[in-house]
Design an enzyme around this catalytic site. Structure first.
Site, PDB file in Angstrom:
ATOM      1  N   ASP A  91      44.478  38.788  50.595  1.00  0.00           N
ATOM      2  CA  ASP A  91      43.956  39.635  51.747  1.00  0.00           C
ATOM      3  C   ASP A  91      43.949  40.630  50.926  1.00  0.00           C
ATOM      4  O   ASP A  91      45.771  40.964  50.975  1.00  0.00           O
ATOM      5  CB  ASP A  91      43.750  39.310  53.458  1.00  0.00           C
ATOM      6  CG  ASP A  91      43.217  39.738  53.631  1.00  0.00           C
ATOM      7  OD1 ASP A  91      42.366  39.503  53.738  1.00  0.00           O
ATOM      8  OD2 ASP A  91      43.880  40.744  54.031  1.00  0.00           O
ATOM      9  N   ALA A  92      42.645  41.611  50.029  1.00  0.00           N
ATOM     10  CA  ALA A  92      42.997  43.631  51.269  1.00  0.00           C
ATOM     11  C   ALA A  92      43.765  43.885  50.616  1.00  0.00           C
ATOM     12  O   ALA A  92      44.702  44.508  50.948  1.00  0.00           O
ATOM     13  CB  ALA A  92      42.243  43.463  52.588  1.00  0.00           C
ATOM     14  N   GLU A 104      41.277  39.958  46.902  1.00  0.00           N
ATOM     15  CA  GLU A 104      40.402  40.426  47.125  1.00  0.00           C
ATOM     16  C   GLU A 104      40.429  41.883  46.973  1.00  0.00           C
ATOM     17  O   GLU A 104      41.296  42.504  48.044  1.00  0.00           O
ATOM     18  CB  GLU A 104      39.761  40.200  48.912  1.00  0.00           C
ATOM     19  CG  GLU A 104      38.711  40.875  49.873  1.00  0.00           C
ATOM     20  CD  GLU A 104      38.592  41.529  51.387  1.00  0.00           C
ATOM     21  OE1 GLU A 104      38.380  41.562  51.831  1.00  0.00           O
ATOM     22  OE2 GLU A 104      39.998  40.970  51.381  1.00  0.00           O
ATOM     23  N   ASP A 125      29.743  43.250  45.169  1.00  0.00           N
ATOM     24  CA  ASP A 125      29.009  43.701  44.920  1.00  0.00           C
ATOM     25  C   ASP A 125      28.245  42.939  44.234  1.00  0.00           C
ATOM     26  O   ASP A 125      26.950  42.930  44.574  1.00  0.00           O
ATOM     27  CB  ASP A 125      29.091  44.926  43.889  1.00  0.00           C
ATOM     28  CG  ASP A 125      29.316  45.729  43.651  1.00  0.00           C
ATOM     29  OD1 ASP A 125      30.107  45.785  45.447  1.00  0.00           O
ATOM     30  OD2 ASP A 125      29.139  46.859  42.575  1.00  0.00           O
TER      31      ASP A 125
END
EC number: 3.2.1.141
Length: 594
Positions: free
Chosen positions: A261-262, A298, A324
């Site tokens: 995550d992130a 991510e 995107d």
């Protein structure tokens, strides 16, 4: 023997409190019970404290007492938290589970289709065992890998999972560690791989006792909380804590991949970045286990170095999420231009991401008010290294009302979006219920027991969307149990004609992707896109994905002689010469001769 080990480099004394299984738990700070035993751990020169005892029964509750404090804290590496994150840990034998997947050889990302789900809302039962009952649906759909949102232990019964505080323990209401193993075993029996979403960039707001043990955190904050200490003093053991956790999921739970995550929120200035260190260790484990293991990042940075091989000075991850592609297709289909959608929505933008992965590849980002990203080397980087989606948990759940794209678009345009994603050179992912245009939203929900924390989360959510023009009364209260209940999939919808028809379309589309190699070909340099006003044509070898985005019938150029249409999103197409006439808001896969 039962071994107790804990890293606590700055304390002068560590004891372990033991309680036999079956006795009532005591919370952090509770008084010593008559049945408890307390034993001293021995200090080592490396900040680790250790103790070995005669074999204890599985489920024995235990907690660590630091210095002279009598409050028993959960084990930072707790394998089980049967009574919640503020309670004692429980011993657990990782080798006791009776696996049946000995013939499982793994599932790699190239060519695969992912399916993202949240265990608590995938079924009304909200458990791993309840999810197992729906796995045959995923087999029929044709997906390859099931990606589950975080399941590490968090406070309260309901949560997205990103507020975890004990990263080694599996959330008990879902079924605990054995429940996760049953789920993975059942997936493998059906030919499905399993991806687990893990969070290493922050800890949740309730139940985080790690700072009591050592410098797990450092000064500064990211969007979600205090920074994890990845590069400061004593950070070697913090990094080991993360690496060992990742290896445990893959080894002990037989998982096939982790979604990180992130990763842009990981503050790490070391020469060897944590992501590269993870990739090295996971590759070594993959060799030992003799099956593919993947790390998927991510990231908000649009940086191809994440998926560039280490031999070429990249981090060597298997894949990265690509927002995107979502933004370009979503904005094109919906017409939305608010917030971060401002730069997206043109057919040329879709053409750019289908051939180069990123829209912002060093270009100006009006939302960020700066240039953003860097280009992808189309010849050196295969498209399967980018995970793309028409919908995912963030892009639905972080809308004010958690509305799916099917609540805004017609079924015709939803099919167009699905066709663009599932014939792309990337690794496509579906979000649970997308395949039948589920009517249920997927909203942001929490169940923080602390009144002040609950109130602050709800107020922060309302303020966030008020800044974007949403009336506060329209934003669901994350703490309201009805917000969670509204997000649970209604499987009975599959019996309704419109939902059944959408499911049938997704099933045919995924089967087509598998049967025609050109539709999953990851070579970005081989993709060509022709565009015009409200239309585009994607070239995939001898196949064309022709798209009519207008609200009227029109001809779409193919630059080839059409001989067959394996799949169309709507009836009524007619092809002749080097074009196909498509009904409004429709698309078709067309086989052409050059």
């Amino acid at each position: 023997m039962t071994a107790f080990e804990v890293w606590a480099p700055a304390v002068s004394r560590v004891r372990v409190r033991l309680r036999p299984p079956g006795d009532e738990p005591n919370g952090v700070g509770a008084a010593l019970a008559a049945v408890d035993e307390v034993h001293e751990l021995a200090a080592g020169p490396d900040g680790w404290w250790r103790l070995e005892l005669a074999e204890l029964p599985a489920g024995t509750r235990y907690g660590f007492l630091l210095d002279d404090d009598e409050a028993a804290l959960p084990d930072p590496r707790s394998p089980r938290q049967p009574d919640g994150v503020h309670e004692l840990s429980a011993t657990y034998d990782q080798d006791a589970f009776d696996w049946t997947d000995g013939d499982w050889t793994g599932r790699a990302l190239p060519g695969s289709v992912l399916y993202e789900l949240h265990v608590g809302t995938f079924t009304p039962g909200g458990t791993f065992d309840a999810a197992i009952e729906r796995l045959d649906h995923l087999v029929e759909l044709g997906v390859d890998l099931v990606e589950i949102l975080p399941v590490n232990a968090f406070n309260g019964p309901r949560n997205w999972g990103y507020d975890g505080v004990l990263w080694y323990a599996v959330h008990e209401p879902y079924g605990g560690p054995d429940g996760l193993k049953r789920f993975v075993d059942a997936c493998h029996a059906r030919g499905l791989g399993v991806v687990l979403d893990v969070v290493y960039n922050h800890l949740g707001p309730s139940g985080n006792y790690l700072p009591r043990f050592g410098p797990y955190l450092q000064a500064g904050r990211n969007t979600w909380g205090e920074l994890v200490n990845l590069d400061g003093p004593d950070s070697d053991e913090v990094r080991r804590y993360i690496v060992d956790n990742a290896l445990s999921w893959l080894r002990d739970y037989h998982l096939d991949a982790l979604r990180l995550d992130a990763v842009h929120a990981l503050a790490d200035d070391r020469a060897l970045h944590l992501l590269e260190e993870l990739a090295v260790e996971v590759d070594a484990l993959s060799s030992r286990l003799n099956r593919p293991l993947s790390l998927i990042a991510e990231s908000d940075r649009n940086d191809p170095r994440l998926v560039t091989p280490r031999a070429a000075n990249g981090y060597g991850l298997a894949a990265s999420w690509d927002d995107d592609v979502h933004h370009c297709v979503h904005a094109l289909l919906t017409g939305e231009r608010q917030g971060y959608y401002a730069d997206f929505g043109s057919v040329d933008g879709v053409a750019k991401v289908l051939t180069g992965a990123y829209f912002h590849d060093g270009s100006w980002s009006s939302f960020r008010r700066r240039h953003h990203g860097r280009p992808v080397d189309r010849r050196a980087t295969p498209g399967h290294r980018f995970v793309v989606f028409l919908q995912d948990h963030d892009q639905i759940g972080n809308r004010a009302t958690g509305d799916r794209i099917s609540a805004t678009l017609s079924d015709r345009l939803c099919r167009v979006g699905a066709m663009l994603m599932l014939t792309s050179p990337f690794t496509p992912m579906l979000f649970m219920g997308e395949e039948w245009a589920a009517s249920t939203p997927w909203q942001f929900f929490t169940s923080h027991p602390e009144p002040d924390l609950a109130a602050n989360v709800a107020a922060g959510r309302r303020a966030e969307f008020a800044a974007h023009g949403w009336p506060p009364g329209d934003v669901p209260d994350p703490q309201d149990p009805e917000t969670f209940a509204a997000s649970v999939l209604r499987w009975e919808e599959l019996a309704e004609p419109a939902h059944a028809a959408m499911f049938g379309f997704y099933r045919k589309l995924i089967a087509l992707r598998r049967s025609i190699p050109e539709l999953s070909d990851p070579r970005l340099e081989e993709v060509r896109v022709d565009t015009g006003a409200e239309w585009l044509t994607v070239h995939r070898g001898p196949y064309r994905i022709a798209v009519n985005l207008s609200d009227r019938r029109r001809a779409v150029a193919l630059h080839g002689v059409p001989v067959d249409v394996p799949l169309a999103t709507a009836p009524g197409f007619v092809y002749a010469r080097q074009e196909i006439q498509l009904p409004a808001h429709s698309a078709a896969v067309v086989h052409c001769l050059s």
